[in-house]
Design an enzyme around this catalytic site. Sequence first.
Site, short mmCIF file in Angstrom:
data_model
loop_
_atom_site.label_atom_id
_atom_site.label_comp_id
_atom_site.label_asym_id
_atom_site.label_seq_id
_atom_site.Cartn_x
_atom_site.Cartn_y
_atom_site.Cartn_z
N ASN A 149 -47.98 -71.81 -26.82
CA ASN A 149 -48.77 -70.70 -27.38
C ASN A 149 -48.53 -70.47 -28.87
O ASN A 149 -49.44 -70.12 -29.60
CB ASN A 149 -48.57 -69.42 -26.57
CG ASN A 149 -47.14 -68.95 -26.56
OD1 ASN A 149 -46.20 -69.73 -26.74
ND2 ASN A 149 -46.94 -67.66 -26.34
N LYS A 172 -38.41 -81.14 -26.91
CA LYS A 172 -39.47 -81.49 -25.95
C LYS A 172 -40.56 -80.44 -26.10
O LYS A 172 -40.45 -79.34 -25.57
CB LYS A 172 -38.88 -81.44 -24.53
CG LYS A 172 -39.57 -82.34 -23.50
CD LYS A 172 -41.02 -82.08 -23.28
CE LYS A 172 -41.34 -81.11 -22.17
NZ LYS A 172 -42.75 -80.79 -22.10
N GLY A 223 -40.40 -70.44 -22.59
CA GLY A 223 -41.50 -70.68 -21.68
C GLY A 223 -41.52 -69.61 -20.61
O GLY A 223 -41.00 -68.50 -20.82
N GLU A 245 -35.81 -67.85 -23.49
CA GLU A 245 -36.80 -66.95 -24.10
C GLU A 245 -38.03 -67.01 -23.20
O GLU A 245 -38.77 -67.99 -23.24
CB GLU A 245 -37.16 -67.41 -25.52
CG GLU A 245 -36.01 -67.44 -26.51
CD GLU A 245 -35.59 -66.07 -27.00
OE1 GLU A 245 -36.24 -65.07 -26.62
OE2 GLU A 245 -34.60 -65.99 -27.73
N CYS A 279 -46.19 -64.00 -26.17
CA CYS A 279 -45.10 -63.44 -25.35
C CYS A 279 -44.82 -62.01 -25.75
O CYS A 279 -44.51 -61.17 -24.91
CB CYS A 279 -43.85 -64.31 -25.46
SG CYS A 279 -43.28 -64.54 -27.15
P1 NAD Z 1 -43.87 -73.21 -19.15
O1 NAD Z 1 -42.68 -72.58 -18.54
O2 NAD Z 1 -44.96 -73.69 -18.28
O3 NAD Z 1 -43.45 -74.48 -20.01
C1 NAD Z 1 -42.53 -74.39 -21.08
C2 NAD Z 1 -41.92 -75.75 -21.33
O4 NAD Z 1 -41.09 -76.09 -20.22
C3 NAD Z 1 -42.92 -76.89 -21.49
O5 NAD Z 1 -42.49 -77.72 -22.54
C4 NAD Z 1 -42.83 -77.60 -20.15
O6 NAD Z 1 -43.16 -78.96 -20.21
C5 NAD Z 1 -41.37 -77.43 -19.83
N1 NAD Z 1 -41.04 -77.58 -18.41
C6 NAD Z 1 -41.85 -77.43 -17.32
N2 NAD Z 1 -41.15 -77.64 -16.18
C7 NAD Z 1 -39.87 -77.92 -16.56
C8 NAD Z 1 -38.68 -78.20 -15.84
N3 NAD Z 1 -38.66 -78.25 -14.51
N4 NAD Z 1 -37.56 -78.42 -16.55
C9 NAD Z 1 -37.55 -78.36 -17.89
N5 NAD Z 1 -38.66 -78.09 -18.63
C10 NAD Z 1 -39.80 -77.89 -17.98
O7 NAD Z 1 -44.38 -72.17 -20.22
P2 NAD Z 1 -45.68 -72.26 -21.14
O8 NAD Z 1 -46.87 -72.04 -20.29
O9 NAD Z 1 -45.62 -73.49 -21.99
O10 NAD Z 1 -45.46 -71.03 -22.13
C11 NAD Z 1 -45.92 -69.75 -21.84
C12 NAD Z 1 -44.77 -68.86 -21.48
O11 NAD Z 1 -43.81 -68.87 -22.53
C13 NAD Z 1 -45.18 -67.42 -21.31
O12 NAD Z 1 -44.53 -66.86 -20.21
C14 NAD Z 1 -44.67 -66.78 -22.60
O13 NAD Z 1 -44.43 -65.39 -22.49
C15 NAD Z 1 -43.44 -67.55 -22.85
N6 NAD Z 1 -43.04 -67.46 -24.25
C16 NAD Z 1 -41.90 -66.76 -24.55
C17 NAD Z 1 -41.51 -66.64 -25.87
C18 NAD Z 1 -40.25 -65.89 -26.23
O14 NAD Z 1 -39.77 -66.09 -27.33
N7 NAD Z 1 -39.70 -65.05 -25.37
C19 NAD Z 1 -42.26 -67.24 -26.89
C20 NAD Z 1 -43.41 -67.93 -26.54
C21 NAD Z 1 -43.78 -68.04 -25.21
#
Ligand code: NAD
Length: 502
Positions: A149, A172, A223, A245, A279
Amino acid sequence: MTATLDNPTATASAPTFDSLNPANGDVVGTYPIASKADVDAAVARSREAAAWWGALSFAEREDFLLTWRSVITRRIAQLAQVSHLETGKPHGDAQLEIIMAIDHIAWAAKHAKKILGPQKVKSGLLMANQASTVEYKPLGVVGVIGPWNYPVFTPCGSIAYALAAGNTVVFKPSEYTPGVGQWLADTFTEVVGGRPVLQVVTGLGETGNALCTAAVDKLAFTGSGATGKKVMAACATNLTPVIIEAGGKDSMIVDQDADIEKAAEAALWGGMSNAGQTCIGTERVYVHEKVFDSFVAEITNQAKDLKAGAGEKIGPITMPSQIGIIKSHIDDAIAKGATVVTGGADAVGERFVQPTILTNVPENSTEITEETFGPTLAINPVKSMDEAIELTNATKYGLAGAVFAKKNGVDIARRVRSGMTSVNSVVAFAGVPALPFGGVGESGFGRIHGPDGLKEFTYAKAITRQRMKPLMMLTSFARDAKTDGNVAKLITVMHGGKKTLK
Ligand code: NAD
């Protein structure tokens, strides 16, 4: 045959996946799916590079990071274009995110020495013969897993601070924004003459999992909470420390003395910019009942020309699977009795979601309890600021939030259980590099940005140097009963009489 996100293993020998433009489905680029062996190899290269990078002085690392900052700045249009194509966000929004990242890279580079370098501390009376210092040493190799995002700003919050602290990084990026990750690593590699100080491994969740179980010294994950739990479990196998995060359900609280026009403007942007895929975006708004009607009228008026679509201020939903979640939250709110002000059930298209404002949304609907991550706002009236704070805090998340008030803004902000709050603006804290960024509860733990963010990628090293003979030799078998008596008297003088039981 090229692999896609739905079919990632199409070619057996060297599997790849496509990065797609969410606005139209065009292929933006094709990237390798890094295997466990590829990730381990990258981490091994990173370990070697860490010996060089970690041994540089703070000034030398600062120089490289500031050069990188300037390279990104001069090529900002190029990076913004990659981000625009991969996320669908408007070019100006992509640029804004990069601008914030640039400022953070510069801050981390310039402040690392002061915050992490050796600092004298007082040794205290008992240890007065010692000169004491503390310094913060790099951990070695840091793994960073990022979301799509804010594909520049978010990972750079870990990458820049980890690098400035003397670590090397294996990154990654999200499978939705691999091109942005590759661009960042390529430019940094140019800056350091080809050394693998910042490397990228592209791929899906499995590649992320491989990074969690590789020989990294810390894993910084950004994520969703659901993935965060898997990341923690995987990292537990090697006792690898993690930063999580994760998501949020941030509220804006509007008091009766707030500037309603400004509060509405901020709520609209906080909820709808980046198509609500933020987020720290505004998802809920609690407005004092005395100004509720005027707030709703104002935000409705301001929202009337706001649209999602190609070339509009609101781009597409980047991750197709989110569309169904957004629709289910809107539907659940309406089914439970919410009032539709703009948008609503028909607002959800195949790729775009039109801005949706709902009022009087039941607190038990998913529009209030779960992260929607779409351009929706739930606006509810409250009788008092106590109620606004209680409802705000009645969530499993605790990332950020905003307060609009003239008199009690900071007091209200202090009572919100979240890592960050902006008073009379939205998300301002994210643009202040000296402030820590992170949440509590299911929003995660650990901090990026600021002094805390630098220290997060280090371990504290304490050193005492004996500068003279101790007055009483305590750490010796030669210690006698007289010394025991003297030290007992000394400790009584120092601490014994200060407080008594009531
Ligand atoms: P996601 O959890 O689907 O993916 C995040 C990352 O994790 C990707 O690179 C993905 O390939 C990887 N991933 C997926 N499965 C994994 C596993 N089993 N092991 C290790 N890595 C794995 O999240 P998203 O859809 O990419 O991002 C959106 C989310 O991120 C929302 O919930 C948002 O609120 C959050 N976010 C938080 C912050 C913060 O700073 N708190 C900032 C931005 C986004």
